[in-house]
Design an enzyme around this catalytic site. Sequence first.
Site, PDB file in Angstrom:
ATOM      1  N   ASP A   1       0.837  -1.188   0.000  1.00 49.56           N
ATOM      2  CA  ASP A   1       0.000   0.000   0.000  1.00 49.56           C
ATOM      3  C   ASP A   1       0.879   1.248   0.000  1.00 49.56           C
ATOM      4  O   ASP A   1       1.866   1.311   0.736  1.00 49.56           O
ATOM      5  CB  ASP A   1      -0.904  -0.025   1.235  1.00 49.56           C
ATOM      6  CG  ASP A   1      -2.054   0.952   1.089  1.00 49.56           C
ATOM      7  OD1 ASP A   1      -2.513   1.169  -0.045  1.00 49.56           O
ATOM      8  OD2 ASP A   1      -2.497   1.496   2.114  1.00 49.56           O
TER       9      ASP A   1
ATOM     10  N   HIS B   1      -3.587  14.067   0.545  1.00 56.59           N
ATOM     11  CA  HIS B   1      -3.826  13.125   1.645  1.00 56.59           C
ATOM     12  C   HIS B   1      -2.651  13.118   2.627  1.00 56.59           C
ATOM     13  O   HIS B   1      -2.837  13.188   3.842  1.00 56.59           O
ATOM     14  CB  HIS B   1      -4.050  11.714   1.095  1.00 56.59           C
ATOM     15  CG  HIS B   1      -4.147  10.650   2.156  1.00 56.59           C
ATOM     16  ND1 HIS B   1      -5.247  10.535   2.995  1.00 56.59           N
ATOM     17  CD2 HIS B   1      -3.286   9.665   2.532  1.00 56.59           C
ATOM     18  CE1 HIS B   1      -5.057   9.511   3.833  1.00 56.59           C
ATOM     19  NE2 HIS B   1      -3.879   8.979   3.571  1.00 56.59           N
TER      20      HIS B   1
ATOM     21  N   GLU C   1     -10.562   4.181   3.144  1.00 56.80           N
ATOM     22  CA  GLU C   1      -9.622   4.941   2.318  1.00 56.80           C
ATOM     23  C   GLU C   1      -9.920   4.593   0.872  1.00 56.80           C
ATOM     24  O   GLU C   1      -9.872   3.424   0.478  1.00 56.80           O
ATOM     25  CB  GLU C   1      -8.159   4.599   2.653  1.00 56.80           C
ATOM     26  CG  GLU C   1      -7.682   5.216   3.958  1.00 56.80           C
ATOM     27  CD  GLU C   1      -6.163   5.138   4.160  1.00 56.80           C
ATOM     28  OE1 GLU C   1      -5.513   4.309   3.481  1.00 56.80           O
ATOM     29  OE2 GLU C   1      -5.640   5.897   4.995  1.00 56.80           O
TER      30      GLU C   1
ATOM     31  N   GLU D   1      -8.996   4.119  -2.710  1.00 62.93           N
ATOM     32  CA  GLU D   1      -7.763   3.901  -3.470  1.00 62.93           C
ATOM     33  C   GLU D   1      -8.049   3.184  -4.785  1.00 62.93           C
ATOM     34  O   GLU D   1      -9.114   2.603  -4.980  1.00 62.93           O
ATOM     35  CB  GLU D   1      -6.780   3.033  -2.665  1.00 62.93           C
ATOM     36  CG  GLU D   1      -6.419   3.610  -1.306  1.00 62.93           C
ATOM     37  CD  GLU D   1      -5.210   2.944  -0.670  1.00 62.93           C
ATOM     38  OE1 GLU D   1      -4.431   2.298  -1.405  1.00 62.93           O
ATOM     39  OE2 GLU D   1      -5.056   3.080   0.556  1.00 62.93           O
TER      40      GLU D   1
ATOM     41  N   ASP E   1      -9.109   0.615   1.569  1.00 61.93           N
ATOM     42  CA  ASP E   1      -8.136   0.219   2.588  1.00 61.93           C
ATOM     43  C   ASP E   1      -8.680   0.601   3.966  1.00 61.93           C
ATOM     44  O   ASP E   1      -8.276   1.606   4.555  1.00 61.93           O
ATOM     45  CB  ASP E   1      -6.803   0.931   2.302  1.00 61.93           C
ATOM     46  CG  ASP E   1      -5.716   0.523   3.271  1.00 61.93           C
ATOM     47  OD1 ASP E   1      -5.706  -0.639   3.687  1.00 61.93           O
ATOM     48  OD2 ASP E   1      -4.877   1.387   3.605  1.00 61.93           O
TER      49      ASP E   1
ATOM     50  N   ARG F   1      -8.022   4.123  12.792  1.00 61.18           N
ATOM     51  CA  ARG F   1      -7.130   5.278  13.034  1.00 61.18           C
ATOM     52  C   ARG F   1      -6.571   5.314  14.445  1.00 61.18           C
ATOM     53  O   ARG F   1      -5.442   5.791  14.656  1.00 61.18           O
ATOM     54  CB  ARG F   1      -7.893   6.579  12.778  1.00 61.18           C
ATOM     55  CG  ARG F   1      -8.468   6.713  11.394  1.00 61.18           C
ATOM     56  CD  ARG F   1      -7.403   6.664  10.343  1.00 61.18           C
ATOM     57  NE  ARG F   1      -7.982   6.829   9.010  1.00 61.18           N
ATOM     58  CZ  ARG F   1      -7.277   6.662   7.887  1.00 61.18           C
ATOM     59  NH1 ARG F   1      -5.986   6.334   7.934  1.00 61.18           N
ATOM     60  NH2 ARG F   1      -7.853   6.818   6.723  1.00 61.18           N
TER      61      ARG F   1
ATOM     62  N   GLN G   1      -3.857   2.747  14.648  1.00 61.54           N
ATOM     63  CA  GLN G   1      -2.726   3.245  13.863  1.00 61.54           C
ATOM     64  C   GLN G   1      -1.912   4.296  14.619  1.00 61.54           C
ATOM     65  O   GLN G   1      -0.681   4.250  14.646  1.00 61.54           O
ATOM     66  CB  GLN G   1      -3.247   3.829  12.548  1.00 61.54           C
ATOM     67  CG  GLN G   1      -2.164   4.230  11.552  1.00 61.54           C
ATOM     68  CD  GLN G   1      -2.752   4.730  10.222  1.00 61.54           C
ATOM     69  OE1 GLN G   1      -3.968   4.660  10.008  1.00 61.54           O
ATOM     70  NE2 GLN G   1      -1.902   5.213   9.350  1.00 61.54           N
TER      71      GLN G   1
ATOM     72  N   LYS H   1      -4.372  -1.798   9.712  1.00 64.85           N
ATOM     73  CA  LYS H   1      -4.716  -1.978   8.301  1.00 64.85           C
ATOM     74  C   LYS H   1      -4.966  -3.443   7.965  1.00 64.85           C
ATOM     75  O   LYS H   1      -5.071  -3.784   6.783  1.00 64.85           O
ATOM     76  CB  LYS H   1      -3.552  -1.476   7.442  1.00 64.85           C
ATOM     77  CG  LYS H   1      -3.174  -0.016   7.696  1.00 64.85           C
ATOM     78  CD  LYS H   1      -4.080   0.938   6.960  1.00 64.85           C
ATOM     79  CE  LYS H   1      -3.474   2.335   6.916  1.00 64.85           C
ATOM     80  NZ  LYS H   1      -4.165   3.190   5.946  1.00 64.85           N
TER      81      LYS H   1
ATOM     82  N   THR I   1      -9.202  -5.385   3.478  1.00 65.64           N
ATOM     83  CA  THR I   1      -8.976  -4.479   2.355  1.00 65.64           C
ATOM     84  C   THR I   1      -9.909  -4.988   1.264  1.00 65.64           C
ATOM     85  O   THR I   1      -9.757  -6.121   0.821  1.00 65.64           O
ATOM     86  CB  THR I   1      -7.512  -4.554   1.884  1.00 65.64           C
ATOM     87  OG1 THR I   1      -6.657  -4.255   2.992  1.00 65.64           O
ATOM     88  CG2 THR I   1      -7.254  -3.580   0.747  1.00 65.64           C
TER      89      THR I   1
ATOM     90  N   GLU J   1      -9.985  12.651   7.075  1.00 71.12           N
ATOM     91  CA  GLU J   1      -9.785  13.975   6.488  1.00 71.12           C
ATOM     92  C   GLU J   1     -11.088  14.777   6.461  1.00 71.12           C
ATOM     93  O   GLU J   1     -11.083  15.974   6.709  1.00 71.12           O
ATOM     94  CB  GLU J   1      -9.227  13.830   5.065  1.00 71.12           C
ATOM     95  CG  GLU J   1      -7.827  13.246   5.019  1.00 71.12           C
ATOM     96  CD  GLU J   1      -7.465  12.733   3.639  1.00 71.12           C
ATOM     97  OE1 GLU J   1      -7.756  11.560   3.342  1.00 71.12           O
ATOM     98  OE2 GLU J   1      -6.904  13.511   2.861  1.00 71.12           O
TER      99      GLU J   1
END
Lengths: 412, 412
Positions: free
Chosen positions: B122, B129, B193, B195, B225, B229, B232, B245, B249, B353
């Site tokens: 990844d 971002h 996420e 992607e 993904d 948070r 993380q 993560k 996925t 975000e």
Amino acid sequence: MRSWVPGANEPGCDFPLNNLPYGVFSRAGEAPRCGVAIGDYVLDLAGLEADGHLKVADAPVFDAPYWNEFMEMGAEAWALLRKELVALLQEGSEHRASATEYIILLSEVVLHLPVLVSEFTDFYASRHHATNVGTMFRGTENALQPNWLHIPIGYNGRASSVVVSGTNVRRPWGQLRGEDGPQFGPSARFDYELELGAIVGSPTEGPVTVAEADAAIFGYVLLNDWSARDIQAWEYQPLGPFQAKATATTISPWIVTAEALAGFRKSVPEREVTVLPYLEEPHATLIDIELEVDLERDGVTALTRTNYAEMYWSSAQQLAHHTTSGCAMTPGDVLGSGTVSGPTREARGSMLELSWGGKEPFETHAGPRSFIEDGDTIVLRGHAQGDGFRIGFGECRGTLLPALDDPYVRPK
Amino acid sequence: MRSWVPGANEPGCDFPLNNLPYGVFSRAGEAPRCGVAIGDYVLDLAGLEADGHLKVADAPVFDAPYWNEFMEMGAEAWALLRKELVALLQEGSEHRASATEYIILLSEVVLHLPVLVSEFTDFYASRHHATNVGTMFRGTENALQPNWLHIPIGYNGRASSVVVSGTNVRRPWGQLRGEDGPQFGPSARFDYELELGAIVGSPTEGPVTVAEADAAIFGYVLLNDWSARDIQAWEYQPLGPFQAKATATTISPWIVTAEALAGFRKSVPEREVTVLPYLEEPHATLIDIELEVDLERDGVTALTRTNYAEMYWSSAQQLAHHTTSGCAMTPGDVLGSGTVSGPTREARGSMLELSWGGKEPFETHAGPRSFIEDGDTIVLRGHAQGDGFRIGFGECRGTLLPALDDPYVRPK
């Protein structure tokens, strides 16, 4: 325990009857297949199975270039095979006559990767190593980060990088910090990391306890996590090591089973902070394994002398943590312990630590070293010392080849 | 290009003749096998092959639950198959009569993972971002780290976490920072996420150029993904994201081929610093793909509206960098682009975000959100807009299930 196989009862033999490590071998022109090391020999399990002397499943499982299929059969099958092999190979065995034609001198075979590596995870579990490296990369104050005593810190590596002992390793190119901005060139700080690798044998679904994780580990190998320190220093923020660790990871060819090591368990060191219950040891999960690294060049120079029991987190704790998110583990998952550094200078498990980031070059029979030089051969060895016998791992060996002049021109 | 298959010529159809994306499907009680989406149908390639209407190799390759075997045949085979499929499916095709019995309504099939994911990497390649997340995690001054404009920053993920669209995702437990020390509990900041995933189709050995990397990419999928948070933020120093993560996925079921997207290429944005030659674009390597994320709950709320061409680094550049160390890539390697955030608020590709780390909750039809709530369904969509047609990806969908009360008690 004594065996009728030559070499197995010699003092200092890595492969006595107490050990019985599993590997994959071939002779010239033959297909790789499963075998077990005993004394100076490998016992051809595929041959025994094909001729009806050994049966663990309806279809053959040892006529395969990997142990994955057998591992998937589960812990009962693992215990049963070991029992049968002991009966076959022990002194006075009634099966000696029929087994004799299936032993092949180790010196006559080539050894291959024993597992199809599904995924590779590498940890960072020696307090001494983490403190040493942290000090060099981030200074004394930030050496050990706040999470380290609470989490078995790890990152995902590259399964495609895992190779078997004896494979030459090419010095990589990479992006490096330069005085006038980043450069692309050969790594100048290429290093070894002495680790133990745990091989996951049973799949997991959802989080598992430390006890369940421990039971899911099929066995252990030696593991050299080759590392390009200059690539790592420039790339690793904020998402961790990437190309610095992707050139190669060498493992020893014999999987020493968890069962063979059962008598050598040791508890993890006393916790400096209380760990969360999901990480508590249900029973001793480390193992007393003496580990050493030598540089073979113009003679033999001892580089590292340490013990796996120096680790702060065990493989079982690491595996349990690995599953907390629901992450599925599969047979063939390999977990690197992290560099096994101890408290003394001779117990440092990498050249980065031995030369303190290159600031304190050390002497070898081949001259001073800060990092590995082209042509150097690095050899890892390990064993658990029993009363009159040892459970040995054999060798984990690799020679560093010079970088290519132009990495985009394929070598012939 | 027009097709005789119903639905293929409708405006807004994701799967016109210009597209021909590859997937794996089954009907109840059938084995999963390879097919291609066209209009409202899937064309059964395994059936065509079995009955002698399609032949790409001596042995069958489409009667398989993955596209890996076909990918390994190489770029010539890829181009040839596409040509044959166009001939078969175009309006006025002489093969229409024989092909008709091999088309099956999409509404009647279940879609599976289209590739056996060998490994998953990844990346972190949107400047917007990286700046947003960096600001929240490390403050404005350290938001974009010094290496970011020079290296396509990435980390290895977990292949075992990759699931196909439609798979429910269970909110994970994990180790979290707490007021009185770390805690073990359900993630409270679970996120998506947005992607794009690039599927490596050709193996690499040694470093490859950006042009070679581009040619090795078989196709693209949408990729969510999922990210915890809070896990993380506590775990990621110094070795990067790990359990945050690893829960899941999700990828979309149809691989849109690089060939179908060839007409939509765009160059990467102007470099803010000179990049090293090995990362220079030999030709346009980004793609103009409109991407969107919706929350489906009590109606549909638009979350993200952005474009893949916003990225600073392309998949080809990422793949080239991935091989610099000599790291071997294999068919089935999946490379996540990194979250595709654009410069505007609506172009932010994650809730982290959108809610600015939870400080600015936003409104949805299901009430205010900072992160994903139990029962929320997140849907990714994407397409390249042609003149009168679109190259669509279909959906990448997942619903968040509540965390288990006790993660060590297996759900029935």
